[in-house]
Design a protein around this motif. Structure first.
Motif, PDB file in Angstrom:
ATOM      1  N   GLY A  36      93.341  16.439  42.401  1.00 31.85           N
ATOM      2  CA  GLY A  36      94.564  16.422  41.612  1.00 31.85           C
ATOM      3  C   GLY A  36      94.647  17.596  40.649  1.00 31.85           C
ATOM      4  N   VAL A  37      93.550  17.873  39.962  1.00 34.25           N
ATOM      5  CA  VAL A  37      93.530  18.984  39.007  1.00 34.25           C
ATOM      6  C   VAL A  37      93.611  20.327  39.737  1.00 34.25           C
ATOM      7  N   ALA A  38      92.883  20.431  40.866  1.00 36.35           N
ATOM      8  CA  ALA A  38      92.917  21.679  41.635  1.00 36.35           C
ATOM      9  C   ALA A  38      94.302  21.930  42.208  1.00 36.35           C
ATOM     10  N   ALA A  39      94.949  20.875  42.693  1.00 33.59           N
ATOM     11  CA  ALA A  39      96.294  21.023  43.256  1.00 33.59           C
ATOM     12  C   ALA A  39      97.306  21.432  42.198  1.00 33.59           C
ATOM     13  N   ALA A  40      97.025  21.090  40.941  1.00 37.81           N
ATOM     14  CA  ALA A  40      97.922  21.472  39.858  1.00 37.81           C
ATOM     15  C   ALA A  40      97.707  22.911  39.408  1.00 37.81           C
ATOM     16  N   GLY A  41      96.682  23.562  39.982  1.00 33.55           N
ATOM     17  CA  GLY A  41      96.459  24.973  39.693  1.00 33.55           C
ATOM     18  C   GLY A  41      95.445  25.269  38.615  1.00 33.55           C
ATOM     19  N   ALA A  42      94.568  24.305  38.278  1.00 32.76           N
ATOM     20  CA  ALA A  42      93.564  24.529  37.244  1.00 32.76           C
ATOM     21  C   ALA A  42      92.492  25.497  37.736  1.00 32.76           C
ATOM     22  N   GLY A 158      77.442   8.418  43.067  1.00 31.61           N
ATOM     23  CA  GLY A 158      78.593   8.766  43.891  1.00 31.61           C
ATOM     24  C   GLY A 158      79.368   9.936  43.331  1.00 31.61           C
ATOM     25  N   ALA A 159      79.538   9.974  42.000  1.00 34.87           N
ATOM     26  CA  ALA A 159      80.313  11.048  41.374  1.00 34.87           C
ATOM     27  C   ALA A 159      79.605  12.390  41.450  1.00 34.87           C
ATOM     28  N   VAL A 160      78.277  12.378  41.428  1.00 31.31           N
ATOM     29  CA  VAL A 160      77.517  13.627  41.482  1.00 31.31           C
ATOM     30  C   VAL A 160      77.776  14.384  42.787  1.00 31.31           C
ATOM     31  N   LEU A 161      78.036  13.645  43.860  1.00 27.36           N
ATOM     32  CA  LEU A 161      78.191  14.296  45.167  1.00 27.36           C
ATOM     33  C   LEU A 161      79.376  15.267  45.202  1.00 27.36           C
ATOM     34  N   PRO A 162      80.611  14.840  44.876  1.00 23.93           N
ATOM     35  CA  PRO A 162      81.710  15.815  44.845  1.00 23.93           C
ATOM     36  C   PRO A 162      81.555  16.860  43.744  1.00 23.93           C
ATOM     37  N   ILE A 163      80.893  16.494  42.626  1.00 28.18           N
ATOM     38  CA  ILE A 163      80.669  17.481  41.567  1.00 28.18           C
ATOM     39  C   ILE A 163      79.765  18.605  42.070  1.00 28.18           C
ATOM     40  N   LEU A 174      87.991  25.278  47.752  1.00 26.88           N
ATOM     41  CA  LEU A 174      87.485  24.136  46.992  1.00 26.88           C
ATOM     42  C   LEU A 174      88.081  22.812  47.466  1.00 26.88           C
ATOM     43  N   MET A 175      89.395  22.752  47.606  1.00 23.50           N
ATOM     44  CA  MET A 175      90.041  21.500  48.000  1.00 23.50           C
ATOM     45  C   MET A 175      89.605  21.062  49.390  1.00 23.50           C
ATOM     46  N   VAL A 180      86.655  17.234  52.747  1.00 24.72           N
ATOM     47  CA  VAL A 180      85.831  16.967  53.925  1.00 24.72           C
ATOM     48  C   VAL A 180      84.501  16.327  53.533  1.00 24.72           C
ATOM     49  N   SER A 181      83.839  16.913  52.533  1.00 23.37           N
ATOM     50  CA  SER A 181      82.534  16.377  52.138  1.00 23.37           C
ATOM     51  C   SER A 181      82.655  14.957  51.584  1.00 23.37           C
ATOM     52  N   SER A 182      83.714  14.704  50.819  1.00 23.43           N
ATOM     53  CA  SER A 182      83.883  13.363  50.244  1.00 23.43           C
ATOM     54  C   SER A 182      84.112  12.323  51.330  1.00 23.43           C
ATOM     55  N   LEU A 183      84.864  12.685  52.359  1.00 17.29           N
ATOM     56  CA  LEU A 183      85.068  11.758  53.479  1.00 17.29           C
ATOM     57  C   LEU A 183      83.751  11.479  54.192  1.00 17.29           C
TER      58      LEU A 183
END
Length: 232
Positions: A36-42, A158-163, A174-175, A180-183
């Protein structure tokens, strides 16, 4: 003499539910936040900072919510046991008839049901009523602290993995990498939880991955919309 080798997994219900819920939320919420943050252009640094903050806040929220929820269940169980203990003191004969009636409903002949109820009442009346009237047992008893710790720890894992993906992936992709990795992480989680619980692995893996993908897609879409509005 043949040994009894049958294994049951009902004793894992409490911690397995909390652990799977926590890890699933950790992956989905953090990956969704990143998308969400990446899609907003952060910028990448802000994305990483946001995801780490999400890990801390999410783990604390999971622990607090799980503790309060399971403690409420425990309070209800204790209240039911106290009420049953009082009823056993006031009317043990009536409570024995009630227990025998339960066994008759399960298929025993009345005479045999009376004998079984009498034997169980003589051994441990409260335990018999807790198990057969209230449906309570040691394996299903509420354990608030255990559930809270399992939820917080599994959420953090679980949160560490996408981080980790955010910290190592190229900003241009990045997106894609996070999605892909999160899936893959979710599919693996579904497979592990299904195996631990003795359920079909394929269906468990597919179910977790599907709903995770749906959550991430909605969040990424919201990020695109807000980014477009902010840039207008």
């Amino acid at each position: 003499m043949r040994r009894h080798t049958e294994h049951h997994r009902s004793d894992r219900i409490g911690w397995l539910r909390a652990a799977v819920l926590g890890a699933n939320d950790g992956i989905v919420s953090t990956a969704s936040l990143v998308l969400g943050v990446a899609a907003a252009g952060a910028e990448p640094r802000l994305i990483l900072l946001t995801s780490v903050s999400g890990l801390i806040a999410g783990a604390m929220s999971m622990a607090a919510g799980e503790f309060v929820s399971v403690h409420s269940q425990q309070d209800t169980e204790h209240a039911d046991l106290a009420r049953e203990r009082a009823e056993l003191k006031l009317d043990p004969v009536g409570e024995q008839r009630e227990l025998a009636g339960i066994y008759v409903g399960r298929g025993l002949e009345p005479a045999l049901a009376d004998q079984v109820a009498a034997k169980l009442m003589a051994h441990d009346a409260l335990a018999a009523h807790a198990r057969d009237e209230l449906g309570l047992s040691d394996t299903t008893a509420a354990r608030p602290v255990q559930a809270a710790l399992a939820s917080a720890a599994s959420f953090a894992v679980g949160a560490v993995l996408p981080i980790a993906v955010v910290a190592t992936a190229s900003p241009a992709y990045l997106m894609l990498w996070v999605s892909v990795s999160s899936l893959l992480f979710l599919a693996g989680l579904g497979a592990l939880s299904a195996k631990a619980g003795g359920a079909p692995i394929v269906s468990g893996s597919w179910r977790v991955a599907f709903w995770g993908a749906a959550a991430m897609a909605v969040t990424a879409g919201a990020g695109v919309m807000f980014g477009a509005v902010a840039g207008a």
